[in-house]
Scaffold this active site. Structure first.
Site, PDB file in Angstrom:
ATOM      1  NE  ARG A 175       1.809  -4.587  11.431  1.00  0.00           N
ATOM      2  CZ  ARG A 175       2.898  -4.248  10.730  1.00  0.00           C
ATOM      3  NH1 ARG A 175       4.096  -4.677  11.099  1.00  0.00           N
ATOM      4  NH2 ARG A 175       2.787  -3.483   9.682  1.00  0.00           N
ATOM      5  NE  ARG A 191      -4.222  -1.491  10.153  1.00  0.00           N
ATOM      6  CZ  ARG A 191      -3.188  -0.838   9.603  1.00  0.00           C
ATOM      7  NH1 ARG A 191      -3.315   0.391   9.157  1.00  0.00           N
ATOM      8  NH2 ARG A 191      -2.032  -1.436   9.472  1.00  0.00           N
ATOM      9  NE  ARG A 243       7.046  -3.784   5.750  1.00  0.00           N
ATOM     10  CZ  ARG A 243       5.777  -3.395   5.890  1.00  0.00           C
ATOM     11  NH1 ARG A 243       5.028  -3.169   4.833  1.00  0.00           N
ATOM     12  NH2 ARG A 243       5.245  -3.289   7.086  1.00  0.00           N
ATOM     13  CE  LYS A 258      -2.481  -1.045   3.701  1.00  0.00           C
ATOM     14  NZ  LYS A 258      -2.066  -2.407   4.089  1.00  0.00           N
ATOM     15  NE  ARG A 294       6.168  -0.450  10.123  1.00  0.00           N
ATOM     16  CZ  ARG A 294       4.920  -0.415   9.685  1.00  0.00           C
ATOM     17  NH1 ARG A 294       4.647   0.106   8.502  1.00  0.00           N
ATOM     18  NH2 ARG A 294       3.936  -0.902  10.397  1.00  0.00           N
TER      19      ARG A 294
HETATM   20  P1  AMP Z   1       0.776   0.707   9.280  1.00  0.00           P
HETATM   21  O1  AMP Z   1       1.934   1.626   9.087  1.00  0.00           O
HETATM   22  O2  AMP Z   1      -0.410   1.044   8.423  1.00  0.00           O
HETATM   23  O3  AMP Z   1       1.155  -0.747   9.173  1.00  0.00           O
HETATM   24  O4  AMP Z   1       0.271   0.932  10.783  1.00  0.00           O
HETATM   25  C1  AMP Z   1       1.143   0.722  11.878  1.00  0.00           C
HETATM   26  C2  AMP Z   1       0.327   0.555  13.152  1.00  0.00           C
HETATM   27  O5  AMP Z   1      -0.435   1.747  13.413  1.00  0.00           O
HETATM   28  C3  AMP Z   1      -0.701  -0.566  13.118  1.00  0.00           C
HETATM   29  O6  AMP Z   1      -0.139  -1.847  13.428  1.00  0.00           O
HETATM   30  C4  AMP Z   1      -1.672  -0.084  14.201  1.00  0.00           C
HETATM   31  O7  AMP Z   1      -1.137  -0.280  15.485  1.00  0.00           O
HETATM   32  C5  AMP Z   1      -1.713   1.421  13.963  1.00  0.00           C
HETATM   33  N1  AMP Z   1      -2.751   1.796  12.979  1.00  0.00           N
HETATM   34  C6  AMP Z   1      -2.546   2.271  11.719  1.00  0.00           C
HETATM   35  N2  AMP Z   1      -3.711   2.522  11.107  1.00  0.00           N
HETATM   36  C7  AMP Z   1      -4.686   2.173  11.998  1.00  0.00           C
HETATM   37  C8  AMP Z   1      -6.107   2.183  11.932  1.00  0.00           C
HETATM   38  N3  AMP Z   1      -6.767   2.594  10.833  1.00  0.00           N
HETATM   39  N4  AMP Z   1      -6.783   1.747  13.028  1.00  0.00           N
HETATM   40  C9  AMP Z   1      -6.140   1.346  14.130  1.00  0.00           C
HETATM   41  N5  AMP Z   1      -4.793   1.300  14.243  1.00  0.00           N
HETATM   42  C10 AMP Z   1      -4.073   1.718  13.194  1.00  0.00           C
END
Ligand code: AMP
Length: 260
Positions: free
Chosen positions: A182, A103, A139, A26, A171
């Site tokens: 996740r 999400r 990654r 994404k 990360r």
């Molecule tokens: P990402 O960078 O999109 O993988 O997001 C990293 C982390 O941020 C996720 O594992 C969640 O802990 C939190 N997070 C990101 N987007 C959301 C969302 N829409 N709802 C809840 N938690 C989120």
């Protein structure tokens, strides 16, 4: 390039939602859409920036604790933050690409009650590749512009972002245990409401798997250690995968068919 200029004009102001599991690309597809003029709204980036800017606030402490463990941040924290971004002048003028939000079904309900989404792109990537790509493919991500890299698509100079020169890091939540958590959360809480989204907006799959029958130049495929990489599909067969350039071309072709 004349076609690219026409495509930019055609998608100006559009609101596009990227849907798919962690590690499906994404972030990089958002980069491709940003290059066409859309504003990238990423819930993960917004949350990481909040935690970094205000480390001692109650919100940051709560969010970082959950993010480190791969849990979802509560809806009442993330929804207002994202809606504020989306309703800002930049997003309203240029259009946006939404990455990582919604999400949960509750987030989706708020989004679709307040915004007209022109198009949902579903990035359906085989499960084996998600784990392999993040963990074994090692990654990593640029701390400044969030461009993603891996051993399939490494930066030209290790630890330095090709795009902006920022520092490229791994990360903290990209380890096997947290990734599995996740992915499980994605299956339970996110993928389950895709049919509901499909009843409200136009959903299209971006096909990034290439069967052996399809004729394609090797330069658009993922390679590992000099060999074309083959991934086990969820159906048990094997297929090739597009690399960053191949995916970008496919995405732009899909958008051109749709909007031009
Ligand atoms: P990402 O960078 O999109 O993988 O997001 C990293 C982390 O941020 C996720 O594992 C969640 O802990 C939190 N997070 C990101 N987007 C959301 C969302 N829409 N709802 C809840 N938690 C989120």
């Amino acid at each position: 390039m004349e076609d690219l200029e026409n495509l930019k004009a055609a998608i100006q102001g559009k609101k596009i939602l990227l849907f798919g599991p962690p590690g499906c690309g994404k972030g990089n597809r958002s980069r491709d859409l940003e290059a066409l003029g859309l504003v990238h709204v990423s819930s993960g980036i917004v949350l990481r920036a909040k935690v970094c800017d205000e480390p001692d606030s109650e919100l940051s402490r709560k969010a970082s604790h959950l993010m480190e463990r791969g849990e979802l941040v509560p809806d009442d924290i993330i929804v207002p933050i994202i809606m504020e971004h989306m309703n800002g002048t930049e997003c309203r003028t240029n259009g946006f690409v939404l990455d990582g939000f919604p999400r949960t079904k509750a987030q989706s309900d708020v989004l679709f009650s307040q915004a007209h989404i022109d198009f949902v792109l579903y990035l359906d990537v085989p499960r084996k590749f998600l784990l392999y790509g993040i963990v074994e493919g090692n990654r990593r991500i640029c701390v400044d512009c969030a461009t993603g890299y891996s051993d399939f698509d490494p930066p030209k100079k290790e630890s330095v972002c090709d795009r902006c020169g920022g520092k490229v890091i791994t990360r903290a939540d990209d380890n096997i245990k947290i990734i599995e958590n996740r992915l499980a959360l994605y299956d339970e809480q996110t993928k389950s409401f895709l049919p509901d989204i499909a009843s409200k907006a136009n959903v299209e799959i971006l096909p990034i798997i290439v069967s052996d029958e399809e004729v394609i130049d090797d330069k658009y495929l993922k390679h590992l250690k000099g060999q074309v990489y083959r991934v086990e599909t969820d159906q048990g067969g094997r297929a090739r995968m597009l690399n960053l350039e191949g995916m970008r071309n496919r995405l732009y072709n899909l958008l051109a068919e749709k909007f031009m």
